[in-house]
Motif scaffolding. Structure first.
Motif, PDB file in Angstrom:
ATOM      1  N   UNK A   8      43.488  33.942  32.444  1.00  0.00           N
ATOM      2  CA  UNK A   8      43.510  35.142  33.279  1.00  0.00           C
ATOM      3  C   UNK A   8      42.602  34.978  34.497  1.00  0.00           C
ATOM      4  N   UNK A   9      41.433  34.352  34.298  1.00  0.00           N
ATOM      5  CA  UNK A   9      40.510  34.116  35.402  1.00  0.00           C
ATOM      6  C   UNK A   9      41.092  33.134  36.401  1.00  0.00           C
ATOM      7  N   UNK A  10      41.706  32.071  35.906  1.00  0.00           N
ATOM      8  CA  UNK A  10      42.328  31.079  36.783  1.00  0.00           C
ATOM      9  C   UNK A  10      43.417  31.721  37.645  1.00  0.00           C
ATOM     10  N   UNK A  11      44.230  32.565  37.017  1.00  0.00           N
ATOM     11  CA  UNK A  11      45.327  33.188  37.751  1.00  0.00           C
ATOM     12  C   UNK A  11      44.817  34.187  38.780  1.00  0.00           C
ATOM     13  N   UNK A  12      43.824  34.971  38.400  1.00  0.00           N
ATOM     14  CA  UNK A  12      43.279  35.956  39.338  1.00  0.00           C
ATOM     15  C   UNK A  12      42.707  35.262  40.569  1.00  0.00           C
ATOM     16  N   UNK A  13      42.004  34.158  40.358  1.00  0.00           N
ATOM     17  CA  UNK A  13      41.447  33.410  41.484  1.00  0.00           C
ATOM     18  C   UNK A  13      42.558  32.873  42.381  1.00  0.00           C
ATOM     19  N   UNK A  14      43.641  32.420  41.767  1.00  0.00           N
ATOM     20  CA  UNK A  14      44.783  31.917  42.547  1.00  0.00           C
ATOM     21  C   UNK A  14      45.379  33.022  43.408  1.00  0.00           C
ATOM     22  N   UNK A  15      45.616  34.183  42.806  1.00  0.00           N
ATOM     23  CA  UNK A  15      46.204  35.283  43.565  1.00  0.00           C
ATOM     24  C   UNK A  15      45.316  35.696  44.733  1.00  0.00           C
ATOM     25  N   UNK A  16      44.030  35.726  44.502  1.00  0.00           N
ATOM     26  CA  UNK A  16      43.112  36.171  45.545  1.00  0.00           C
ATOM     27  C   UNK A  16      43.019  35.193  46.698  1.00  0.00           C
ATOM     28  N   UNK A  17      43.265  33.900  46.448  1.00  0.00           N
ATOM     29  CA  UNK A  17      43.167  32.894  47.502  1.00  0.00           C
ATOM     30  C   UNK A  17      44.508  32.583  48.162  1.00  0.00           C
ATOM     31  N   UNK A  18      45.620  33.043  47.564  1.00  0.00           N
ATOM     32  CA  UNK A  18      46.933  32.717  48.116  1.00  0.00           C
ATOM     33  C   UNK A  18      47.710  33.936  48.603  1.00  0.00           C
ATOM     34  N   UNK A  19      47.154  35.122  48.433  1.00  0.00           N
ATOM     35  CA  UNK A  19      47.872  36.312  48.886  1.00  0.00           C
ATOM     36  C   UNK A  19      46.900  37.467  49.051  1.00  0.00           C
ATOM     37  N   UNK A  20      47.376  38.481  49.750  1.00  0.00           N
ATOM     38  CA  UNK A  20      46.659  39.745  49.813  1.00  0.00           C
ATOM     39  C   UNK A  20      47.376  40.678  48.853  1.00  0.00           C
ATOM     40  N   UNK A  21      46.766  40.946  47.725  1.00  0.00           N
ATOM     41  CA  UNK A  21      47.418  41.820  46.753  1.00  0.00           C
ATOM     42  C   UNK A  21      47.447  43.231  47.327  1.00  0.00           C
ATOM     43  N   UNK A  22      48.625  43.814  47.492  1.00  0.00           N
ATOM     44  CA  UNK A  22      48.704  45.164  48.074  1.00  0.00           C
ATOM     45  C   UNK A  22      47.881  46.167  47.263  1.00  0.00           C
TER      46      UNK A  22
END
Length: 449
Positions: A160-174
């Motif tokens: 879950x931590x790995x994925x959250x870090x990926x989302x934060x560095x590859x997109x702007x979560x609306x």
């Protein structure tokens, strides 16, 4: 493409995919199965063209991608298990994706053996969008879909931590898809966890089932003041039924669960009725097999076999997760057309108990122990509240004295110097009937009433 444009692309793509996700589970089942069949066909062609294991398997069996038209046809492929993925991950990697363009999720190895699963970016953002199906259910309890307060108890470096870090560095979560988050490290003592829960006052408390059950039971039995969230949401392992009964009937907090794995990020979710797990059949194809290999029927238990239809970087078709599940005898009354599994015989024994009544989750031990050079597989055996033995399967070329010292030092650091720790080298670790190994065997676990 610049970094900003890449983030803009994935942000917009995810937002568009998320629209309507809460309504998809209500679509006609035939429509969902047709979508699944299209994905089976596309994945079969992709596996044939780019994945060594499936090209070899199809060739040996005389199969071609055109022979795999629906989920039922995937049964023609050989069954594979976690040990094959852990032992030769490159056999399941697609040559169409360079490692630099993927996210490699490193599992903690709760079944004793760690695995590395590569995910392509499209699959990861699709999983984020599909999370709206569960969000729609959570909104029933939190009162809103966004901006509620979510506290997660997870280990550092978790999937879950790995994925959250990926989302934060590859997109702007609306903002329309996000919540107020707070993370509690899994290694904190119960006393400190309770203090932070009361301080943050979450609407939703999430974590591992066995750990949350132990934490809230401890708070109840100790008579501590506890902020009661609107809902408890757990995954990764099972919550003991006695702990769930305590939380729901005494603390008056509803408990929800989700079904996912490192090998398939969205398998199933519970609806408001909490009577089973709705299967995301557009993401995965699912079979449930009895010990003789025949399909299980309504009300019967069997081993779940999945095919991930979204991830093209590590292709897993006809994959044995090792979990035993029970099929329902009737459809869910919530109105969703997605079929369900009634129960999952997951792990509820992944805790090491401490003399003061607290506990430590096995995830705290497994990840650092698997990182010790030469370690292949581990199992923790708790003989008493003050004694722990660690069974270690090593690489033949491993330096056992060094491995033994490192493993014992890690355990003492996490449990305290008062714990007697002894590591022993073993040739292998026995499997449970479902095919998995237990991370923890405890001979001092108290009965739950």
């Amino acid at each position: 493409m610049s970094g900003s444009l890449v983030r803009a692309y994935w942000s917009a793509s995810t937002f568009l995919k998320a629209r309507g996700e809460d309504r998809l589970p209500y679509r006609p089942l035939g429509e969902i199965l047709a979508r699944q069949a299209r994905r089976v066909q596309a994945m079969a062609a992709h596996a044939w063209a780019t994945v060594p294991h499936y090209r070899d398997a199809m060739t040996e069996l005389g199969l071609r991608p055109a022979d795999l038209r629906s989920a039922d046809d995937l049964a023609a492929l050989p069954l594979i298990a976690g040990r094959e993925l852990a032992g030769s991950p490159q056999r399941f990697y697609s040559s169409g994706y360079e490692e630099a363009t993927t996210l490699t999720l490193h599992s903690s190895g709760t079944n004793g053996r760690a695995k590395a699963v590569r995910y392509d970016r499209a699959a990861l953002f699709e999983a984020l969008a599909h999370g709206q199906r569960q969000r729609a259910v959570l909104a029933h309890f939190t009162g809103r879909r966004t901006a509620y307060r979510e506290m997660s108890v997870i280990r550092a470096g978790s999937v879950a931590t790995q994925m959250r870090r990926f989302y934060e560095t590859h997109a702007w979560v609306p903002r329309s898809m996000d919540v107020q988050r707070c993370v509690l490290p899994l290694e904190l003592p119960f006393e400190e966890m309770l203090r932070r829960i009361n301080e943050f006052r979450p609407d939703l408390l999430a974590g591992y089932g066995s750990h949350l059950g132990a934490l809230l039971r401890w708070a109840w039995e100790q008579g501590r003041d506890l902020h009661r969230p609107r809902v408890i949401w757990y995954g990764a392992d099972a919550m003991p039924s006695a702990d769930r009964d305590l939380i729901e009937n005494r603390l008056r907090v509803p408990v929800l669960s989700t079904y996912q794995a490192d090998e398939a990020l969205r398998i199933g979710f519970q609806c408001e009725r909490r009577e089973g797990f709705h299967l995301s059949l557009d993401d995965v194809a699912v079979r449930v097999l009895k010990p003789d290999g025949s399909p299980a029927g309504p009300g019967e238990q069997g081993e779940i076999v999945i095919s991930n239809l979204s991830n093209r970087a590590t292709v897993l078709l006809n994959y044995r997760l090792g979990d035993l599940v029970t099929l329902p005898t009737a459809p869910c009354a919530c109105g969703r057309t997605l079929p369900t599994i009634e129960r999952i015989a997951g792990r509820a024994d992944d805790l090491v108990l401490l003399p003061d009544g607290q506990s430590r989750h096995s995830l705290l031990f497994l990840a650092p122990m698997h990182a010790v050079p030469g370690v292949v597989q581990v199992q923790l055996v708790q003989e008493t509240l003050n004694a722990l033995s660690v069974r270690v399967v090593c690489d033949p070329s491993g330096d056992w004295p060094s491995i033994k010292g490192s493993v014992e030092q890690l355990a003492r650091r996490l449990l305290g110097e008062g714990m007697t720790v002894s590591a022993s080298r073993v040739a292998g670790i026995l499997r449970e009937p479902g095919g998995k190994t237990r991370a923890v065997i405890s001979h001092c676990r108290p009965a739950r009433v």
